[in-house]
Design an enzyme around this catalytic site. Structure first.
Site, PDB file in Angstrom:
ATOM      1  N   GLU A  14      -7.237  -0.538 -11.241  1.00 50.87           N
ATOM      2  CA  GLU A  14      -6.063  -0.444 -12.127  1.00 50.87           C
ATOM      3  C   GLU A  14      -4.871  -1.174 -11.481  1.00 50.87           C
ATOM      4  O   GLU A  14      -3.990  -1.662 -12.156  1.00 50.87           O
ATOM      5  CB  GLU A  14      -5.730   1.046 -12.336  1.00 50.87           C
ATOM      6  CG  GLU A  14      -4.619   1.288 -13.323  1.00 50.87           C
ATOM      7  CD  GLU A  14      -4.392   2.769 -13.591  1.00 50.87           C
ATOM      8  OE1 GLU A  14      -5.364   3.515 -13.825  1.00 50.87           O
ATOM      9  OE2 GLU A  14      -3.218   3.189 -13.556  1.00 50.87           O
ATOM     10  N   ARG A  61      -3.904   0.995 -20.441  1.00 45.63           N
ATOM     11  CA  ARG A  61      -3.300   0.452 -19.213  1.00 45.63           C
ATOM     12  C   ARG A  61      -2.951  -1.030 -19.282  1.00 45.63           C
ATOM     13  O   ARG A  61      -2.960  -1.722 -18.261  1.00 45.63           O
ATOM     14  CB  ARG A  61      -4.182   0.722 -17.987  1.00 45.63           C
ATOM     15  CG  ARG A  61      -4.418   2.187 -17.690  1.00 45.63           C
ATOM     16  CD  ARG A  61      -3.132   2.937 -17.314  1.00 45.63           C
ATOM     17  NE  ARG A  61      -3.401   4.367 -17.267  1.00 45.63           N
ATOM     18  CZ  ARG A  61      -3.196   5.192 -18.302  1.00 45.63           C
ATOM     19  NH1 ARG A  61      -2.659   4.750 -19.433  1.00 45.63           N
ATOM     20  NH2 ARG A  61      -3.465   6.472 -18.210  1.00 45.63           N
ATOM     21  N   SER A  98      -4.005   6.262  -9.484  1.00 43.77           N
ATOM     22  CA  SER A  98      -5.435   6.017  -9.717  1.00 43.77           C
ATOM     23  C   SER A  98      -5.788   4.598  -9.276  1.00 43.77           C
ATOM     24  O   SER A  98      -5.115   3.635  -9.664  1.00 43.77           O
ATOM     25  CB  SER A  98      -5.768   6.169 -11.197  1.00 43.77           C
ATOM     26  OG  SER A  98      -5.578   7.507 -11.578  1.00 43.77           O
TER      27      SER A  98
HETATM   28  C1  LIG Z   1       1.341   9.535  -7.471  1.00 41.58           C
HETATM   29  C2  LIG Z   1       1.130   8.549  -8.599  1.00 41.58           C
HETATM   30  C3  LIG Z   1       0.731   9.008  -9.834  1.00 41.58           C
HETATM   31  C4  LIG Z   1       0.529   8.117 -10.883  1.00 41.58           C
HETATM   32  N1  LIG Z   1       0.134   8.605 -12.086  1.00 41.58           N
HETATM   33  C5  LIG Z   1      -0.046   7.749 -13.113  1.00 41.58           C
HETATM   34  C6  LIG Z   1      -0.447   8.236 -14.398  1.00 41.58           C
HETATM   35  O1  LIG Z   1      -0.622   9.436 -14.607  1.00 41.58           O
HETATM   36  N2  LIG Z   1      -0.599   7.347 -15.392  1.00 41.58           N
HETATM   37  C7  LIG Z   1      -0.401   6.001 -15.212  1.00 41.58           C
HETATM   38  O2  LIG Z   1      -0.553   5.238 -16.166  1.00 41.58           O
HETATM   39  N3  LIG Z   1      -0.030   5.503 -14.001  1.00 41.58           N
HETATM   40  C8  LIG Z   1       0.147   6.345 -12.961  1.00 41.58           C
HETATM   41  N4  LIG Z   1       0.519   5.847 -11.737  1.00 41.58           N
HETATM   42  C9  LIG Z   1       0.634   4.388 -11.546  1.00 41.58           C
HETATM   43  C10 LIG Z   1       2.045   3.794 -11.762  1.00 41.58           C
HETATM   44  O3  LIG Z   1       3.062   4.739 -11.484  1.00 41.58           O
HETATM   45  C11 LIG Z   1       2.206   3.229 -13.173  1.00 41.58           C
HETATM   46  O4  LIG Z   1       1.244   2.220 -13.433  1.00 41.58           O
HETATM   47  C12 LIG Z   1       3.594   2.652 -13.394  1.00 41.58           C
HETATM   48  O5  LIG Z   1       3.752   2.327 -14.738  1.00 41.58           O
HETATM   49  C13 LIG Z   1       3.867   1.405 -12.553  1.00 41.58           C
HETATM   50  O6  LIG Z   1       5.247   1.090 -12.677  1.00 41.58           O
HETATM   51  P1  LIG Z   1       6.032   0.375 -11.488  1.00 41.58           P
HETATM   52  O7  LIG Z   1       7.424   0.209 -11.925  1.00 41.58           O
HETATM   53  O8  LIG Z   1       5.810   1.104 -10.216  1.00 41.58           O
HETATM   54  O9  LIG Z   1       5.296  -1.030 -11.451  1.00 41.58           O
HETATM   55  P2  LIG Z   1       4.941  -1.911 -10.181  1.00 41.58           P
HETATM   56  O10 LIG Z   1       3.853  -1.248  -9.413  1.00 41.58           O
HETATM   57  O11 LIG Z   1       6.158  -2.300  -9.451  1.00 41.58           O
HETATM   58  O12 LIG Z   1       4.340  -3.203 -10.920  1.00 41.58           O
HETATM   59  C14 LIG Z   1       3.189  -3.104 -11.752  1.00 41.58           C
HETATM   60  C15 LIG Z   1       3.122  -4.370 -12.592  1.00 41.58           C
HETATM   61  O13 LIG Z   1       4.198  -4.390 -13.516  1.00 41.58           O
HETATM   62  C16 LIG Z   1       4.946  -5.592 -13.379  1.00 41.58           C
HETATM   63  N5  LIG Z   1       6.344  -5.288 -13.694  1.00 41.58           N
HETATM   64  C17 LIG Z   1       7.127  -4.299 -13.207  1.00 41.58           C
HETATM   65  N6  LIG Z   1       8.335  -4.319 -13.795  1.00 41.58           N
HETATM   66  C18 LIG Z   1       8.320  -5.356 -14.660  1.00 41.58           C
HETATM   67  C19 LIG Z   1       9.288  -5.912 -15.568  1.00 41.58           C
HETATM   68  N7  LIG Z   1      10.518  -5.410 -15.705  1.00 41.58           N
HETATM   69  N8  LIG Z   1       8.912  -6.977 -16.339  1.00 41.58           N
HETATM   70  C20 LIG Z   1       7.678  -7.521 -16.197  1.00 41.58           C
HETATM   71  N9  LIG Z   1       6.736  -7.055 -15.354  1.00 41.58           N
HETATM   72  C21 LIG Z   1       7.059  -5.980 -14.603  1.00 41.58           C
HETATM   73  C22 LIG Z   1       4.730  -6.040 -11.949  1.00 41.58           C
HETATM   74  O14 LIG Z   1       4.979  -7.436 -11.789  1.00 41.58           O
HETATM   75  C23 LIG Z   1       3.270  -5.666 -11.764  1.00 41.58           C
HETATM   76  O15 LIG Z   1       2.450  -6.660 -12.335  1.00 41.58           O
HETATM   77  C24 LIG Z   1       0.724   6.720 -10.670  1.00 41.58           C
HETATM   78  C25 LIG Z   1       1.140   6.263  -9.411  1.00 41.58           C
HETATM   79  C26 LIG Z   1       1.340   7.168  -8.380  1.00 41.58           C
HETATM   80  C27 LIG Z   1       1.784   6.654  -7.031  1.00 41.58           C
END
Ligand SMILES: Cc1cc2nc3c(=O)[nH]c(=O)nc-3n(C[C@H](O)[C@H](O)[C@H](O)COP(=O)(O)OP(=O)(O)OC[C@H]3O[C@@H](n4cnc5c(N)ncnc54)[C@H](O)[C@@H]3O)c2cc1C
Length: 300
Positions: A284, A163, A213
């Site tokens: 997380e 992660r 999570s």
């Molecule tokens: C229903 C559900 C199920 C999920 N299942 C999983 C799973 O199975 N496995 C898992 O690992 N995660 C899971 N997640 C969590 C999440 O979807 C992941 O961590 C995902 O990778 C986050 O991406 P995001 O674009 O939404 O990031 P955000 O939540 O928008 O941001 C997360 C971080 O990334 C940074 N960020 C985003 N884009 C960039 C960029 N282009 N450059 C630099 N920094 C950036 C942000 O500043 C922040 O620090 C789940 C979430 C939900 C709601």
């Protein structure tokens, strides 16, 4: 001239539907505008935050005094050769998995239930079903805010771990990523995606707003969900935030939850596991905005 918006409510841009107002907001629609915006940050004293899908994020209900740059309109995907695709930071992972399936390319099936973007997926090294982004990334292009330049980083340079990776979102912004996939058969890939999606609908509270999570697994044999379940936190509720009855590591917004409700709940979840197992779980999620002091206890 980049068109910044003022006073934008952020809750709708997060999967848990919580978050106050950002004083400034910008959504680039192409990588040139994105890098121009990032380049302009060097002259600004205002704080900024890169928002992807907002699916791993708790934003304060008090909002954020700064500029939020949301990437989800950066949606280009290019097939480079037989097995490689180049995807912009804002491409949603479930969309990318299906796009790859249509090209008979396998590898992204694990990500079809992860509602984040390519950028967020790399920062978090998103993973599920025994795979993660680190297995697919060949290289990425970032904008390095310190040197104000675009850099190419290979998988090894990213030092992926559980992660996380080496990047710090405040200094290094993901522009796009080249993923190396395997040849496959569209129907088989789509069937695998369907199995993974069905599994999630059975095991996760997907009909409520949530942020995935809440806590990281302590270790392979001490998964956060199991520890929380044994500590008896299911259905624990603070204001509009509740621990899911389906999965003890999921916090759901059962209606108008505030970030304070969520923090209070997270503290109770963490304390319950500490009291039963002497284990401190670590969140997380990332956070954005001004929070009360308990946040240091929980994230510290
Ligand atoms: C229903 C559900 C199920 C999920 N299942 C999983 C799973 O199975 N496995 C898992 O690992 N995660 C899971 N997640 C969590 C999440 O979807 C992941 O961590 C995902 O990778 C986050 O991406 P995001 O674009 O939404 O990031 P955000 O939540 O928008 O941001 C997360 C971080 O990334 C940074 N960020 C985003 N884009 C960039 C960029 N282009 N450059 C630099 N920094 C950036 C942000 O500043 C922040 O620090 C789940 C979430 C939900 C709601």
């Amino acid at each position: 001239m980049l068109k910044l918006e003022s006073k934008i409510a952020l809750a709708k841009f997060t999967s848990i539907k919580i978050g106050g107002i950002a004083s400034q907001f910008y959504e680039p629609t192409n990588l040139d505008d994105f890098t121009q915006c990032l380049n302009n940050l060097k002259d600004r004293s205002i704080p900024f935050f890169i928002l992807g899908g907002g699916s791993n994020l708790l934003i304060s209900s008090q909002g954020f005094e700064g500029l939020v740059i949301r990437t989800t309109k950066l949606t280009n995907i290019t097939q480079i050769d037989d097995t490689r695709i180049l995807a912009d930071a804002g491409v949603r992972l479930p969309h990318l998995a299906k796009f790859a399936a249509n090209l008979n390319l396998s590898g992204l099936e694990f990500s079809c239930g992860i509602p984040g973007t390519v950028g967020g997926g790399i920062i978090m090294n998103a993973g599920a079903h025994g795979s993660s982004m680190s297995n697919l990334v060949e290289y990425i292009n970032i904008f390095d805010l310190k040197s104000q330049s675009i850099k190419k980083l290979t998988k090894n340079e990213l030092a992926f771990e559980y992660r996380k990776c080496i990047l710090d979102s405040q200094n290094e912004v993901v522009l796009n990523a080249c993923l190396k996939l395997e040849p496959g058969i569209k129907e088989a890939i789509l069937a695998k995606i369907k199995i993974n999606e069905d599994y999630r609908w059975r095991t996760q509270p997907l009909s409520y707003p949530n942020a995935g999570s809440t806590f990281k697994n302590h270790s392979i044999d001490k998964q956060a969900g199991k520890l929380l379940d044994l500590a008896g936190v299911k259905n624990l509720t603070c204001g509009g935030a509740s621990v899911s009855a389906i999965h003890a590591n999921f916090v759901i917004n059962i209606g108008q939850a505030s970030s304070s409700d969520v923090l209070e709940l997270l503290k109770k979840m963490q304390d319950s596991v500490w009291q039963k197992f002497n284990i401190k779980l670590h969140p997380e999620w990332k956070t954005l905005g001004r929070f009360e002091n308990t946040i240091q206890d929980i994230w510290g």
